[in-house]
Design a protein around this motif. Structure first.
Motif, mmCIF file in Angstrom:
data_model
loop_
_atom_site.group_PDB
_atom_site.id
_atom_site.type_symbol
_atom_site.label_atom_id
_atom_site.label_comp_id
_atom_site.label_asym_id
_atom_site.label_seq_id
_atom_site.Cartn_x
_atom_site.Cartn_y
_atom_site.Cartn_z
ATOM 1 N N ASP A 239 0.826 -1.201 0.000
ATOM 2 C CA ASP A 239 0.000 0.000 0.000
ATOM 3 C C ASP A 239 0.864 1.256 0.000
ATOM 4 O OD1 ASP A 239 -2.467 -1.526 0.333
ATOM 5 O OD2 ASP A 239 -1.765 -1.894 2.364
ATOM 6 N N ASP A 240 1.931 1.225 0.794
ATOM 7 C CA ASP A 240 2.833 2.365 0.914
ATOM 8 C C ASP A 240 4.267 1.898 0.728
ATOM 9 O OD1 ASP A 240 1.128 4.842 2.191
ATOM 10 O OD2 ASP A 240 0.384 2.907 2.868
ATOM 11 N N VAL A 241 5.145 2.822 0.333
ATOM 12 C CA VAL A 241 6.547 2.489 0.055
ATOM 13 C C VAL A 241 7.453 3.445 0.817
ATOM 14 C CG1 VAL A 241 8.325 2.221 -1.711
ATOM 15 C CG2 VAL A 241 5.954 1.652 -2.251
ATOM 16 N N LEU A 242 8.484 2.877 1.456
ATOM 17 C CA LEU A 242 9.536 3.651 2.097
ATOM 18 C C LEU A 242 10.842 3.273 1.424
ATOM 19 C CD1 LEU A 242 9.966 4.263 5.904
ATOM 20 C CD2 LEU A 242 11.927 3.636 4.503
ATOM 21 N N VAL A 243 11.520 4.248 0.833
ATOM 22 C CA VAL A 243 12.780 4.015 0.124
ATOM 23 C C VAL A 243 13.937 4.387 1.042
ATOM 24 C CG1 VAL A 243 14.144 4.527 -1.935
ATOM 25 C CG2 VAL A 243 11.635 4.551 -2.065
ATOM 26 N N MET A 244 14.842 3.426 1.272
ATOM 27 C CA MET A 244 15.986 3.675 2.156
ATOM 28 C C MET A 244 17.273 3.772 1.363
ATOM 29 S SD MET A 244 15.425 1.464 5.659
ATOM 30 C CE MET A 244 16.816 2.330 6.433
ATOM 31 N N TYR A 245 18.154 4.653 1.830
ATOM 32 C CA TYR A 245 19.499 4.767 1.259
ATOM 33 C C TYR A 245 20.432 5.268 2.346
ATOM 34 C CZ TYR A 245 23.297 5.709 -1.994
ATOM 35 O OH TYR A 245 24.509 5.678 -2.656
ATOM 36 N N GLY A 246 21.543 4.581 2.528
ATOM 37 C CA GLY A 246 22.527 5.007 3.514
ATOM 38 C C GLY A 246 21.994 5.054 4.927
ATOM 39 N N GLY A 247 21.059 4.145 5.263
ATOM 40 C CA GLY A 247 20.529 4.080 6.615
ATOM 41 C C GLY A 247 19.421 5.067 6.915
ATOM 42 N N ARG A 248 18.950 5.791 5.900
ATOM 43 C CA ARG A 248 17.912 6.802 6.112
ATOM 44 C C ARG A 248 16.788 6.645 5.095
ATOM 45 N NH1 ARG A 248 19.244 11.196 9.179
ATOM 46 N NH2 ARG A 248 17.875 12.552 7.998
ATOM 47 N N CYS A 249 15.637 7.228 5.411
ATOM 48 C CA CYS A 249 14.535 7.282 4.454
ATOM 49 C C CYS A 249 14.750 8.461 3.524
ATOM 50 C CB CYS A 249 13.210 7.424 5.199
ATOM 51 S SG CYS A 249 11.780 7.713 4.115
ATOM 52 N N VAL A 250 14.726 8.203 2.203
ATOM 53 C CA VAL A 250 14.878 9.297 1.245
ATOM 54 C C VAL A 250 13.562 9.626 0.542
ATOM 55 C CG1 VAL A 250 17.330 8.859 0.871
ATOM 56 C CG2 VAL A 250 15.650 7.722 -0.595
ATOM 57 N N GLU A 251 12.600 8.682 0.596
ATOM 58 C CA GLU A 251 11.294 8.956 0.004
ATOM 59 C C GLU A 251 10.262 8.033 0.631
ATOM 60 O OE1 GLU A 251 9.099 9.716 -4.326
ATOM 61 O OE2 GLU A 251 11.202 9.109 -4.254
ATOM 62 N N HIS A 252 9.054 8.562 0.779
ATOM 63 C CA HIS A 252 7.967 7.775 1.331
ATOM 64 C C HIS A 252 6.650 8.296 0.780
ATOM 65 C CE1 HIS A 252 4.739 6.701 4.154
ATOM 66 N NE2 HIS A 252 5.448 5.619 4.387
ATOM 67 N N GLY A 253 5.748 7.374 0.494
ATOM 68 C CA GLY A 253 4.430 7.756 0.015
ATOM 69 C C GLY A 253 3.625 6.521 -0.303
ATOM 70 N N THR A 254 2.471 6.720 -0.913
ATOM 71 C CA THR A 254 1.702 5.570 -1.366
ATOM 72 C C THR A 254 2.465 4.900 -2.509
ATOM 73 O OG1 THR A 254 0.465 6.805 -3.040
ATOM 74 C CG2 THR A 254 -0.428 6.793 -0.800
ATOM 75 N N ALA A 255 2.115 3.655 -2.791
ATOM 76 C CA ALA A 255 2.796 2.938 -3.862
ATOM 77 C C ALA A 255 2.648 3.679 -5.191
ATOM 78 C CB ALA A 255 2.242 1.517 -3.974
ATOM 79 N N GLN A 256 1.481 4.196 -5.442
ATOM 80 C CA GLN A 256 1.271 4.913 -6.694
ATOM 81 C C GLN A 256 2.122 6.173 -6.755
ATOM 82 O OE1 GLN A 256 -2.783 5.452 -7.869
ATOM 83 N NE2 GLN A 256 -2.355 7.142 -9.244
ATOM 84 N N GLN A 257 2.228 6.904 -5.655
ATOM 85 C CA GLN A 257 3.037 8.118 -5.652
ATOM 86 C C GLN A 257 4.510 7.808 -5.911
ATOM 87 O OE1 GLN A 257 1.947 9.532 -1.748
ATOM 88 N NE2 GLN A 257 0.608 11.134 -2.580
ATOM 89 N N VAL A 258 5.045 6.828 -5.199
ATOM 90 C CA VAL A 258 6.469 6.535 -5.301
ATOM 91 C C VAL A 258 6.826 5.913 -6.647
ATOM 92 C CG1 VAL A 258 8.372 5.191 -4.312
ATOM 93 C CG2 VAL A 258 6.743 6.345 -2.811
#
Length: 357
Positions: A239-258
């Motif tokens: 339903d939702d996506v959290l994108v991680m890079y280097g130990g941090r969140c760089v983007e988050h939103g609904t699956a459609q948004q991301v």
């Protein structure tokens, strides 16, 4: 610190108001002979029951460390943890080891990446499920065995009474994964963490496993965190996506948004590096240049800037200031951590980024 919340299931089902899992400013650092590994460095998110959150990123981005920390599966001897992890209102970080042990398997459980190594080779599948059930329930072995057989049947394993007496090596890869799912769900947990549950499985079996998880989530109304690097799995299941890079969140939103309106150059790189059914068959894949950063020495500023073709380098903020995770204007709950102006990001996305739908 901004907190991102996974709240809305794809089918529009109404979910509980209060998040079941709340992670706030989580930092997980490991002490090594070479220095301090900042595996997770200021991560905040929350998930409600009935919702599936996908956490994506390359190997070494901090995905699995986050999941293991949520379950309290870390070595206290060389690990420093700060921030808070609340599961059903209980803070895992400050709770006693015994409290976390009682919660693990009952309130929260995990489906591990490789069931062949996660399952004990010397004990039958049924015995291992029975053990996990009796830890949290005062029942006889006979009652627990009946429950184990019921769960194996529930996850689609044929002849469950016979299969329960067999050992992990007698199961195929897909069947072992089903057995792992049965073990993780035997106590009806409210939170399930699935760490690359479809790795090394063929496409048909992958689809079966994901369909099974989706059906079981509807039945048990669990919150699910799906850790994966496969954007195809993300597009179908979460339903939702959290994108991680280097130990941090760089983007988050609904699956459609991301996937369709991504705002971070790293997410663009992930989308451009996988084939789609909508693109030109003769187009070359565009891998992300360079390698993920060493978590011993994360680059100053935006951790992605050494690999980012859009970075404002030569004294710009990308290589000197770490960007905050900020809301995308007019697109709540979408958030991104990037120094590029939003109108510039939109222009790049429309001309140079694949549609990940």
């Amino acid at each position: 610190m901004s907190t991102v919340t996974a709240t809305q299931p794809a089918d529009g089902e109404i979910v509980d108001e209060a998040p079941y899992l709340e992670v706030e400013d989580l930092k997980v650092h490991f002490s090594t002979e070479d220095g301090t590994v900042k595996a997770v460095d200021g991560l905040s998110f929350s998930v409600k029951r009935g919702v599936t959150l996908g956490i994506v990123g390359e190997s070494g981005s901090g995905k699995s460390v986050t999941s293991l920390t949520v379950l309290g599966l870390h070595n206290p001897g060389n690990t420093t943890i700060s921030g808070s992890i609340k599961v059903g209102g209980t803070d895992i970080v400050t709770a006693s080891a015994e409290t976390v042990r009682r919660m693990r398997g009952k309130d929260m459980s995990m489906i591990f990446q490789d069931p062949l190594t996660a399952l004990h080779p010397y004990y039958t599948i049924g015995r291992q499920i029975v053990e996990g059930y009796r830890i949290h329930h005062d029942v006889s072995k006979k009652q627990a065995w009946k429950r184990a057989v019921e769960m194996l049947d529930r996850v689609g394993i044929p002849q469950p009474d016979k299969r329960a007496k067999q050992y992990p090596h007698e199961f195929s890869g897909g069947m072992r994964q089903r057995a792992m799912i049965a073990m993780s769900l035997v106590n009806n947990p409210n939170l399930i963490i699935a760490d690359e549950p479809t790795t090394a499985l063929d496409v048909t079996v992958q689809a079966q496993i994901l369909d099974l998880l989706e059906d079981l989530q509807k039945e048990f109304h669990s919150a699910i965190i799906l850790i994966t690097h496969d954007l195809g799995v993300v597009s179908q299941f979460v339903d939702d996506v959290l994108v991680m890079y280097g130990g941090r969140c760089v983007e988050h939103g609904t699956a459609q948004q991301v996937l369709r309106q991504s705002e971070h150059p790293y997410t663009w790189g992930l989308l451009n590096s996988v084939p789609t059914l909508h693109g030109d068959a003769e187009d070359d894949l565009r891998p992300i240049a360079g390698n993920p950063p060493s978590l011993l020495n994360v680059p100053q500023g935006c951790a992605f800037h050494p690999r980012c073709e859009y970075a404002m380098k030569d004294g710009g903020p990308c290589d000197t200031e770490r960007p905050d995770l900020l809301p995308v204007v007019g697109a709540a709950p979408h958030m991104a951590a990037c120094h590029l102006p939003q109108d510039k990001r939109k222009e790049i996305r429309q001309t140079d980024v694949k549609d990940g739908s």
